[in-house]
Motif scaffolding. Structure first.
Motif, mmCIF file in Angstrom:
data_model
loop_
_atom_site.group_PDB
_atom_site.id
_atom_site.type_symbol
_atom_site.label_atom_id
_atom_site.label_comp_id
_atom_site.label_asym_id
_atom_site.label_seq_id
_atom_site.Cartn_x
_atom_site.Cartn_y
_atom_site.Cartn_z
ATOM 1 N N VAL A 82 -17.313 76.718 116.085
ATOM 2 C CA VAL A 82 -18.118 77.884 115.719
ATOM 3 C C VAL A 82 -17.167 79.045 115.448
ATOM 4 N N PHE A 83 -16.973 79.372 114.177
ATOM 5 C CA PHE A 83 -16.076 80.460 113.801
ATOM 6 C C PHE A 83 -16.880 81.734 113.577
ATOM 7 N N ARG A 84 -16.418 82.824 114.169
ATOM 8 C CA ARG A 84 -17.035 84.130 113.851
ATOM 9 C C ARG A 84 -15.901 85.124 113.612
ATOM 10 N N PRO A 85 -15.397 85.168 112.374
ATOM 11 C CA PRO A 85 -14.237 86.006 112.066
ATOM 12 C C PRO A 85 -14.581 87.491 112.081
ATOM 13 N N ALA A 86 -13.562 88.289 112.329
ATOM 14 C CA ALA A 86 -13.736 89.730 112.486
ATOM 15 C C ALA A 86 -13.474 90.500 111.203
#
Lengths: 664, 664
Positions: free
Chosen positions: B494-498
Motif C-alpha cells: 500500500v503506497f501513499r506517496p507524499a
C-alpha cells in the motif's frame, strides 16, 4: 425549450416549465459550488417532474409517512435533482439557502444525498449501483409488511432513477436477478439512458442490450422518450400495472435545456461557465433571478405535491382503526417488542450453568432460536449457505412470491446484493434484517456494509467460518485480514464472541444498536465454554474473563475462538507460578466507547502483554503496546484440517506460554 | 454408466470410461478427505474429458508454454476435477499421493486450486465469479500480445468452467459485459447447468434466463447435453468458430455416475458415504482398487494429452525465428526492459531540484509518463475516471475491437471486473496491468485485490481521491478506513506517496515487486514538495524526512498529503525551541521488511510521538505506541471544500503543534 414562460407567470405553468425549474436550480447550484453534476438532473428533469407531480405518493409535510412511495436516486451524483424536487414540492428540509450552499459545510445539500441528514432522502447514494440494490430491499420490505399486517396497510411503490454507471456495476446484476426472482412488481426503475459516462459516450465501455438483459432477469421493460411528458406519463402508468418489476429506458439528452451544451458528453459534471449558463437560461426562456423560482411555478409544484399527498389522510384513518396499529408503529419506529430478550436471557443463564462446548456459529443459531420467535420484525436469510451459517430457525418459512410473509430469504450467491437489500429493508422500516455468508466473502458485500454504517442503520451480518479454523477450504476461504479491515470502519460493531454466552450477549447488543450495523463473526469449529459468570459483559466490548491468582505478571488478550487458547495458556502459566489474567475482547468498538477508567482497568499494567487472534496483528497494539507479543497470522492461511493449521501457524497454548515466559 | 469397462481394460477405453476415471478419483478423494465437493467434478467430467482430449491446447511436460490454452475452473470448489485431469494427463505436479492427500497440509491438492502452488493451475479460484472475470483478463492479454507480436505468435483460447454461483455473482455481469464489448471470441465459458446450489435447487434463488442474458451482453450462446460426448464435441467445435465470446450451457446431472445419488441436490459436497461409493462404483462398473487408474485408461489419457501438445513443437520453432523472440521471452518472464527506469530517474532528479507542488495523482501521472513509453508491457486503464485518475499517458491508444494492440482500456464503471481482469492479464503474462478508480471504490474491487495478493502477482491499482481531501463529493467518496483495511491484507504493498519524488519512487518499487500487487493511494488536492534529498528512500517504506535540530523531543509520523502538515508542524515546533523530527511512511509493508536496527532508528525514542493521517488510527500504534497522539479521523467525512474539512476535522499543523506541546 419553452417559449411560453411569460404566459406561465400569470397562468398555470406548463409541465415543461416546471421541469425547467429543476434544470435551472440544478445548473445554478452546481455553477455556484463550482463542483457537482448538472448533466443528469437536467436530463432527467422531465421524467422526474412527471413522476413527482402525477405518480409518486408522498407528503412533504410528513416525510416519514410509513406508506409513502420510496424514491431512490441511485445515480447519486445527480443530487441536485432530488434537492430541487424537495425544495420545489415544499419539504422544509431543503431551503433556497441550502441550494445556494450546495456542497458546503453544514448545508442540507451535500455532494451526494445522505440519509438521515436531509428529510426526504430515502437512501445515501453515490457509490453506483447500490441505490438500485438497496431499493430491491425496500420493495421486499414493502411486500413483507403488506403480507404481515394485511388490509393493504402497507402498499406502495419503490421508484429508482439509475444511470449507465449503476447498470454497469456488478451489484446491479445481483439486484435485478433477485427482484426478478421475487417478482417485486412494485419496483420501478427509470434508467437515464443518455449514453454518456465520464470517459465519454457510454459505448466506449458498454454495448450490451439493457432491455434484453432486464427481460432475461424476469422484468417488464419498455423504452420511452424521456422528454415527452405525455409519453412518460403513459409509460409510468403502464409500469404501475405490471406483475413483474419494471425497467423503463428513458431516452434523454444529458444537460437537456442547456442550449449549445445540451447533449454534450462533457456536460456531465461541473463544466458550464458563466456564458453557458446565460445561453441555457435563454434557451429555456428563464428570466427569473438566480436562486429564485417565480411564484406561479413554485405554487404549481406545491399544488402537485398536495395532490400526491391526498392518500395520506385516508391512510392515517386506516392505521387508526387497524387491529395491530400499535405493533405496526412500534416496528416502524425500530423499537423491539416488550420482553424481546426474555427467552434469550434464560438461554444465557442456562448456558452459564451447563457450560456447553459449541462452534460459535451454532451458538449464534441457538441465540437466534430464542430471538426470532419473539421478534416478528426479524427477517433472516443467507447467500446460499443456510446450513453453514446457522441462520435458519425452525418454524420460519421462505420469503417467496407465494409467501411474502415468509421470514427467510434465499438470497442466492449474491453477498453484495444481499447486504444492499438488507440496507433497503432497514431503511424502509418495520423489518430488522439479518443474513449470513462466510466471513471471507464479507469482502464482496463490504461496500454495502460501509453504506449501512454511514447511514447509521441496523442490519446484522452473520459471518461464519471466521479464521483458519475454516480448515480444508484453504486460504481463499480463510479470513485473516477481515477483522482488522472492519474494525477500521467507523460506526460498525464487529462482534467476535468466544462461546455460547458471549454469542447470545452479542446478539442482544447488536439488536439494541439501532443506529449501527453489526457483524457477527463466528467460528466453524467447536470451542469450549469460556465464560463462567457475569452479566452481559460483552456489552462492554472487552472484559477480564480470568483473573490472575495474585498480582498479574502477564495479560493475555484474545477474541472469539482464541479466548479458549488464552485460557488454556493462563492455566499453564499459573501452574508454573506466573500470575496471569485473560481479557476477552468480543467487540472493540463497544470497548472504545467505555470510560477511560474502565478501559485502563481492562488493559491493565502487567509487564508482559500478549494478544492471541487467528488473524493479522493490525490494531492489537492498542491493547498490548508496540512491544507486546502477538500470536496470530502474518500471512494467508492454507488448506488442511483446522487443528493442523493452528499448530502449523503456531497459534497454540504452547506458543503463548513459551513467548510469555521468554518475555518475563 | 458404462458397462464396457472390462473390454476397455484391454482395448481403447471409451470416452465415457475416461470420464469415469475423473469421476472415481474425484469422489474417492473427497470421501477420503471427508470434505470437498464431488458433485461438480462428476457432473462436468464428460464435458471436461471432451475438452481436454480433443480441444484444449496444452503440454503436461511444459505447463508454462506461453501459447497454451488457458483453462480456468471458476467453480473452484470442484477442484478435484482439475486435479484429476492434471494427474490423468501426466502433469508431474499432481501425483496419486497428492490426490490421496487432497486437502491436507503440504499436498499439491488444496481445497481450492491455488496458482503458484500446483503447476497447471492457471488461477486461484473459489471465491465465486472471479475465475470467469479473471479469464476475461487472460483473453484480453491474449489478443493484446497477438496484436503486439504479430505472426500469431500468441493465438490461443481461454476456457472457463463456471457454476450457477459464478453466474449469480455480480462480478460475472461486469465480466461478461466487458468481454462482450471487446468481442473476445477466444473466450469460451462452459456453464455447469445442473440447477443445484448449496441451499437446494437453484431456482429457489434464480429464475433468470442465462442464455438470453449472455446474448444481451453480446455473446454467442448455445445449450448442450453435458453427458453426450458427440454433442459436446460439436458444441465446442462451434464455439471455436464464433466472432464473439461464447457461453455454452452444459445441461448436466450433479454427481453423474453416482448411482442413486446422481442428480441429488444434496450430493454437491461431501455427502457420499461408504455405501454410496460402492453403489457409484457399481453403477460405473469401476472395479479397480481405490486410487488406482487401470493402465489402459491412464495411457489413453496420456496419449490424448500428447495429441493436444502437438502444436508445441511448431510453436517453439516459430518463436525461435521470431524477430522479437527475446523481447517476448523477457515480457513473458515478467522482467522489465533494460533501462526501464532511466527516464523516471531523470524525472526524480529534476523534481528534487525544482521541488514542484502537485496533487499526488498528478505526480503519479507524471511518473507514468516516464514509464509507459519505455515499458511496452504496461497496459493501463480506468473504471470511467480517466481524467481524475491521471492514468492516461499521451500517445496511448484505446484497447478496442479494432485495436487490440491499444494499451489503454476503457473498463467502464466496473471496478471489480477491472481488478479481476488485471489479475488475468498478470497471470497470462507478457502484460503489466495498471488501472485507476477512486480509492473509496477499492471496496468494490477488494475481492480481486485479495486474490491477486494471494496469488502473488503484479498488478498496480491507481487509487486517487484518497481522503477527506476529496472535498465536496462527501463521505460516500471519502475513504477514511481504506488505508488500514488494506494495510491488514497480506502480500500487498500500500503506497501513499507524499509528493512528486515519492510518487515516482513508489511506482518504481511497485513495478519491481513482481510477486506482490500494489496500491498507489493518491490525492486529489495539491501538496507542496516534501522531499529535499536522498535516493530512493520510499523503497524502505518509511524514513526520516526531516531531522530535528538537536536531540529530538517529538517525532511526527505521517503519510501522503499529511507529510506536509507534519513538516509545517515541525517548523513551528522547532521555531518554538522544540526539537522535532518527521518520518514519512509511504509504504508500511516495505518498512516491515527492513531490518530491526533500521526500523528502530526510524521509529526512534522521543518522549512524544504523533501520527498524522487523514484516516482512522487503526494500526498507527505500531509507530507511536498505545499512548501516542493521533491526529486524524474518527468518523466518516463530510461534504465541503477540502480545506474546510481539514480544519473542521482538526487535521492541521496547529492541532499537531498544540497536542505535541501539551504532551511535553
Amino acid at each position: 425549450m419553452s417559449s411560453d414562460i411569460l404566459s406561465t407567470l400569470t397562468a398555470k405553468p406548463s409541465p415543461t416549465v416546471m421541469a425547467d425549474a429543476v434544470r435551472v436550480l440544478s445548473m445554478e447550484a452546481v455553477h455556484r459550488a463550482k463542483s457537482g453534476h448538472q448533466g443528469m438532473p437536467m436530463g432527467m428533469a422531465d421524467v422526474a417532474t412527471v413522476l413527482w407531480t402525477k405518480f409518486l405518493k408522498y407528503d412533504p409535510k410528513a416525510p416519514d409517512w410509513a406508506d409513502r412511495d420510496r424514491f431512490v436516486l441511485s445515480a447519486g451524483h445527480g443530487s441536485m435533482l432530488i434537492y430541487s424536487l424537495l425544495h420545489l414540492t415544499g419539504f422544509k428540509s431543503v431551503s433556497m439557502d441550502d441550494i445556494k450552499n450546495f456542497r458546503q459545510w453544514g448545508s442540507a445539500t451535500p455532494g451526494h444525498p445522505e440519509y438521515g441528514h436531509t428529510a426526504g432522502i430515502e437512501c445515501t447514494t453515490g457509490p453506483l449501483g447500490q441505490g438500485l440494490a438497496t431499493a430491491v430491499g425496500m420493495a421486499m420490505a414493502e411486500r413483507h409488511l403488506n403480507a404481515r399486517f394485511g388490509d393493504d396497510l402497507v402498499d406502495h411503490k419503490t421508484w429508482v432513477i439509475a444511470g449507465d454507471g449503476c447498470l454497469m456495476e456488478g451489484v446491479s446484476h445481483e439486484a435485478i436477478s433477485l427482484a426478478g426472482r421475487l417478482k417485486l412488481n412494485k419496483l420501478i426503475v427509470l434508467w437515464d439512458d443518455n449514453n454518456v459516462t465520464i470517459d465519454g459516450v457510454a459505448t466506449i465501455a458498454e454495448t450490451g442490450d439493457q432491455l434484453a438483459r432486464f427481460k432475461a432477469a424476469g422484468w417488464a421493460v419498455k423504452a420511452v422518450d424521456g422528454h415527452d411528458h405525455g409519453k412518460i406519463a403513459a409509460a409510468l402508468r403502464w409500469a404501475t400495472q405490471q406483475s413483474k418489476p419494471v425497467m423503463i429506458a428513458c431516452k434523454t439528452k444529458i444537460s437537456k435545456g442547456a442550449g449549445p451544451k445540451e447533449g454534450d458528453p462533457h456536460s456531465h459534471g461541473y463544466t458550464l461557465f458563466d456564458s453557458d449558463i446565460e445561453l441555457a437560461r435563454k434557451a429555456m426562456g428563464w428570466e427569473a433571478e438566480s436562486f429564485t423560482v417565480p411564484s406561479p411555478i413554485k405554487k404549481a409544484w406545491e399544488a402537485a405535491a398536495r395532490r400526491q399527498a391526498r392518500p395520506h389522510k385516508d391512510w392515517d384513518a386506516k392505521l387508526k382503526s387497524h387491529a395491530h396499529a400499535a405493533d405496526f408503529k412500534r416496528a416502524m419506529n425500530g423499537e423491539l417488542p416488550a420482553n424481546a430478550f426474555d427467552a434469550l436471557d434464560a438461554h444465557i443463564a442456562q448456558a452459564l450453568e451447563i457450560k456447553p462446548a459449541d462452534a460459535t456459529r451454532s451458538a449464534s443459531g441457538a441465540a437466534l432460536a430464542q430471538l426470532v420467535p419473539h421478534i416478528d420484525d426479524m427477517v433472516g436469510g443467507s447467500a446460499d449457505l443456510t446450513g453453514s451459517n446457522n441462520t435458519f430457525v425452525k418454524g420460519m418459512t421462505a420469503y417467496d412470491t407465494e409467501n411474502y410473509g415468509g421470514r427467510y430469504v434465499h438470497y442466492g450467491v449474491r453477498e453484495f446484493g444481499m447486504s444492499a437489500a438488507m440496507n433497503g429493508m432497514a431503511l424502509h422500516g418495520g423489518v430488522i434484517p439479518y443474513s449470513g455468508t462466510f466471513f471471507v466473502f464479507s469482502d464482496y458485500s463490504r461496500p454495502a456494509i460501509r453504506l449501512g454504517a454511514l447511514m447509521g442503520i441496523r442490519t446484522i451480518n452473520v459471518l461464519t467460518h471466521d479464521s483458519i479454523g475454516v480448515g480444508e477450504d484453504g486460504p481463499t476461504h480463510q479470513p485473516v485480514e477481515h477483522l482488522a479491515s472492519f474494525r477500521a470502519m467507523p460506526n460498525l460493531l464487529v462482534f467476535r464472541p468466544a462461546d455460547v454466552v458471549e454469542a447470545a450477549e452479542c446478539w442482544k447488543a447488536a439488536l439494541k444498536s439501532t443506529t449501527t450495523p453489526s457483524l457477527m463473526v463466528l467460528s466453524r469449529q467447536k470451542v469450549p465454554a469460556a465464560r463462567e459468570s457475569g452479566d452481559n459483559l460483552s456489552a462492554k466490548g472487552a472484559y477480564e474473563i480470568r483473573s490472575a491468582s495474585s498480582e498479574a505478571k502477564v495479560s493475555i488478550f484474545a477474541s472469539g475462538t482464541e479466548v479458549s487458547v488464552a485460557i488454556a495458556a493462563q492455566k499453564e502459566l499459573e501452574a508454573q507460578g506466573v500470575a496471569t489474567r485473560v481479557v476477552s475482547t468480543p467487540c472493540w468498538e463497544l470497548f472504545d466507547a467505555q470510560d477511560a477508567a474502565y478501559k485502563a482497568s481492562v488493559i491493565g499494567t502487567t509487564p508482559v502483554n500478549v494478544a492471541v487472534e487467528a488473524a493479522v496483528s493490525l490494531g492489537w497494539e492498542k491493547f498490548i503496546g508496540k512491544d507486546g507479543i502477538f500470536v496470530g497470522m502474518t500471512s494467508f492461511g492454507a488448506s488442511a484440517p483446522q487443528d493442523v493449521l493452528y499448530k502449523q501457524f503456531g497459534i497454540t497454548k504452547e506458543a503463548v506460554v513459551e513467548k510469555a515466559l521468554a518475555a518475563l
